[in-house]
Design a protein around this motif. Structure first.
Motif, PDB file in Angstrom:
ATOM      1  N   ARG A 217      53.313  33.734  35.964  1.00  0.00           N
ATOM      2  CA  ARG A 217      53.151  34.323  34.636  1.00  0.00           C
ATOM      3  C   ARG A 217      54.504  34.578  33.983  1.00  0.00           C
ATOM      4  O   ARG A 217      54.670  34.376  32.776  1.00  0.00           O
TER       5      ARG A 217
ATOM      6  N   ASP B  75      45.461  41.470  36.960  1.00  0.00           N
ATOM      7  CA  ASP B  75      44.641  41.094  35.810  1.00  0.00           C
ATOM      8  C   ASP B  75      44.021  39.701  35.976  1.00  0.00           C
ATOM      9  O   ASP B  75      42.813  39.527  35.865  1.00  0.00           O
TER      10      ASP B  75
ATOM     11  N   ASP C 121      48.151  46.415  34.929  1.00  0.00           N
ATOM     12  CA  ASP C 121      48.565  45.386  35.872  1.00  0.00           C
ATOM     13  C   ASP C 121      49.939  45.759  36.420  1.00  0.00           C
ATOM     14  O   ASP C 121      50.965  45.264  35.968  1.00  0.00           O
TER      15      ASP C 121
ATOM     16  N   ALA D 146      50.005  43.598  30.368  1.00  0.00           N
ATOM     17  CA  ALA D 146      50.056  44.262  31.670  1.00  0.00           C
ATOM     18  C   ALA D 146      49.750  45.750  31.528  1.00  0.00           C
ATOM     19  O   ALA D 146      49.043  46.327  32.349  1.00  0.00           O
TER      20      ALA D 146
ATOM     21  N   VAL E 209      52.770  43.106  37.604  1.00  0.00           N
ATOM     22  CA  VAL E 209      53.442  42.413  36.505  1.00  0.00           C
ATOM     23  C   VAL E 209      54.463  43.336  35.846  1.00  0.00           C
ATOM     24  O   VAL E 209      55.600  42.943  35.589  1.00  0.00           O
TER      25      VAL E 209
ATOM     26  N   TYR F  14      50.936  39.356  43.174  1.00  0.00           N
ATOM     27  CA  TYR F  14      49.908  38.724  42.342  1.00  0.00           C
ATOM     28  C   TYR F  14      49.489  39.636  41.202  1.00  0.00           C
ATOM     29  O   TYR F  14      49.425  40.852  41.358  1.00  0.00           O
ATOM     30  N   SER F  15      49.220  39.058  40.056  1.00  0.00           N
ATOM     31  CA  SER F  15      48.759  39.820  38.907  1.00  0.00           C
ATOM     32  C   SER F  15      47.365  40.363  39.184  1.00  0.00           C
ATOM     33  O   SER F  15      46.480  39.615  39.600  1.00  0.00           O
TER      34      SER F  15
ATOM     35  N   VAL G 256      52.584  36.510  40.080  1.00  0.00           N
ATOM     36  CA  VAL G 256      53.366  37.085  38.982  1.00  0.00           C
ATOM     37  C   VAL G 256      54.472  36.126  38.549  1.00  0.00           C
ATOM     38  O   VAL G 256      54.767  36.004  37.364  1.00  0.00           O
TER      39      VAL G 256
END
Lengths: 301, 255
Positions: free
Chosen positions: A88, A80, A266, A261, A269, A77-78, A85
């Motif tokens: 995104r 941010d 992040d 990122a 990512v 998971y991101s 991910v």
């Protein structure tokens, strides 16, 4: 042949795994814990238990878990935005793929133009052969800005905002293509020169073939393999180049995602982007190796 | 043409060493009344949005780019040559392992590798230089290894071993100096590449902090005035192109 391909595929997988592991170790060694920095903010008013819960959500349970996740297409998971991910990446990939494909085609066209142009003309030769050195010395972000300045603000050919899809694409594609065309042009020009010194060239010429016939029918085929190798090697640069290009032109995509990122620390990512770039590099170079014996039957035996 | 590349590098080195010789303007303090002026005799490169002389900022900024590039090349040269020397002289498993790791480094584009290092180290001038340097380690290691393998097979190295030289002694006295030629040429090339990469990272905002006149940052700041003030982005970029071109030509010459 099959043995050779299997060996190359095995090597490719090994490089990919090593790239993943190296990036994982580097990004895990991060001194500032990005999750803690983000969620310990007193304004959020989270209790330590809640933060521990959030950590568990992100920290997918160590290296092995992450590897298995990547193999299943689960990239975590991101930090941010909290979005997966994969989501995104999937958002940005089509835009970047479009940009990169067009840029690669244009880069090859430019390279062919420069290399064959220099093989044709005596007077322009020196000038044309100096072009790749110039192309490689130009900062891509500056080139993009220069193009915006000339074509959008001076000549008003391309609108800064809006416009058709083609209008939006043409300047970024040019920005991305120019630095990548340089090494391809250099190697193509060099191998054309080398092939032209071979004895079969005067023989074909003595049979009455024109310069163009020799260049396109005989020399081009023989000059292709080394050029293909470089083209494969620079392919990975397309993703790196998209970071700059997408930032300058305000386009969405993998490059923009990478920049965000890094700014947000992040790491999940960035890890996914690095693995994506390494995958593209490894797969493209594997394809080049597979294509080699097809282009040059002498290698197949 | 040959002297031109050297002249460009010499000029930029002088800019970095004694900036006051080339410009009397302050690179940080501006004169608001003279903001956004076109290039003229008084302001060679024009002025920016707060009335600072752009030429003064480019001259004073050269020290940022040059020292950054030097650090980057030093990191790549030292680490890369060391790894190449070890791999090429010890051979066997060590060679295989080191060179496969270099292959992995080469499979990740330089900018992404640098960005990974920046996430790790944090932004800043020195960190950017180190990040760019790490990206060039693999090229240096490959070249140094190839040279070491070539030199190790020569008769004079065999003779040095035969006349009782120790492994490390022969390595340092004979193999290393004779392997360095192409490595030095690569350093010149990498110097230009590093200037390019540092200005790119500066443009993206990971390098020097805003009032500092770093070349990439100058161009980033000029972006807001594209429609009205072409010189703010065009001229600093042209300086970068000139320096990188010159470094590339010099590298070709000494190779």
């Amino acid at each position: 042949m099959t043995k050779y391909l299997l060996k190359r595929a095995g090597q490719a997988l090994l490089v990919l795994w090593a790239a993943f592991t190296a990036a994982y170790i580097l990004l895990q060694a991060l001194p500032g814990d990005s999750i803690l920095i983000k969620f310990q903010n007193p304004e959020l008013g989270l209790s330590p238990e809640q933060i521990a819960e959030i950590r568990e959500y992100y920290d997918a349970g160590g290296y092995l878990h992450t590897v298995l996740g990547f193999l299943h297409g689960d990239f975590g998971y991101s930090v941010d935005t909290g979005a997966p991910v994969v989501e995104r990446l999937a958002e940005g990939l089509p835009e970047t793929a479009k940009l990169a494909t067009c840029a690669f085609v244009l880069a090859v066209l430019l390279a062919v133009l420069i290399a064959f142009g220099s093989a044709y003309s005596g007077r322009l030769r020196g000038l044309l052969l100096a072009v790749p050195a110039l192309f490689i010395s130009v900062p891509a972000f500056w080139l993009g800005i220069l193009l915006i300045q000339i074509f959008s603000f001076r000549l008003r050919l391309v609108p800064v905002i809006g416009g058709t899809e083609l209008q939006q694409l043409v300047l970024p594609v040019l920005t991305l293509a120019v630095p990548i065309s340089a090494p391809i042009a250099q190697v193509l020009a060099r191998s054309i020169d080398q092939v032209l010194t071979q004895p079969f060239v005067p023989v074909v010429a003595a049979k009455g073939a024109s310069r163009s016939w020799i260049l396109w029918r005989h020399v081009a085929r023989n000059a292709l393999p080394p050029t293909l190798t470089v083209a494969g090697l620079v392919f990975g640069e397309l993703i790196a180049g998209s970071v700059v290009t997408e930032t300058v032109f305000g386009r969405g995509g993998i490059g923009r995602l990478t920049e965000q990122a890094v700014n947000a620390q992040d790491t999940p990512v960035l890890l996914a982007v690095v693995v994506l770039a390494a995958t593209v590099f490894v797969v493209v170079n594997l394809l080049v190796d597979v294509l080699f014996p097809v282009l040059d039957p002498r290698l197949a035996t | 043409m040959r002297w031109l590349s050297w002249a460009v590098i010499a000029l930029v080195v002088l800019w970095a060493a004694v900036p006051s010789l080339f410009t009397g303007y302050d690179p940080l303090a501006g004169v608001p009344a003279e903001k956004l002026q076109e290039p003229s005799a008084a302001h060679l490169f024009g002025t920016d949005a707060v009335g600072r002389d752009l030429f003064a900022r480019v001259v004073h900024g050269s020290v940022q780019s040059l020292s950054g590039a030097l650090v980057a090349v030093a990191v790549g040269l030292l680490l890369g040559t060391l790894l190449g020397l070890i791999a090429g002289s010890v051979r066997g498993v060590v060679d295989e392992t080191v060179m496969r790791i270099m292959d992995v480094l080469l499979s990740v584009p330089g900018l992404l590798l640098a960005l990974t290092m920046i996430i790790l180290l944090g932004p800043g001038t020195v960190n950017v230089a180190i990040a760019v340097g790490v990206g060039s380690v693999a090229s240096f290691a490959r070249l140094a290894r190839a040279e070491v393998v070539r030199v190790r097979r020569t008769d004079y190295v065999e003779a040095a071993f035969g006349s009782g030289g120790t492994f490390a002694g022969v390595l340092v006295r004979h193999v290393l100096p004779n392997s360095l030629g192409p490595v030095i040429a690569l350093s010149a090339l990498q110097f230009g590449v590093a200037i390019l990469a540092i200005s790119t990272l500066g443009f993206l905002g990971y390098g020097a902090e805003p009032p500092t006149p770093e070349w990439g940052l100058l161009i980033a700041e000029g972006r807001n005035y594209l429609a009205t003030s072409w010189w703010l982005t065009t001229l600093p970029g042209a300086v970068v192109v000139a320096v990188v071109l010159a470094a590339g030509r010099i590298s070709k010459e000494i190779r």
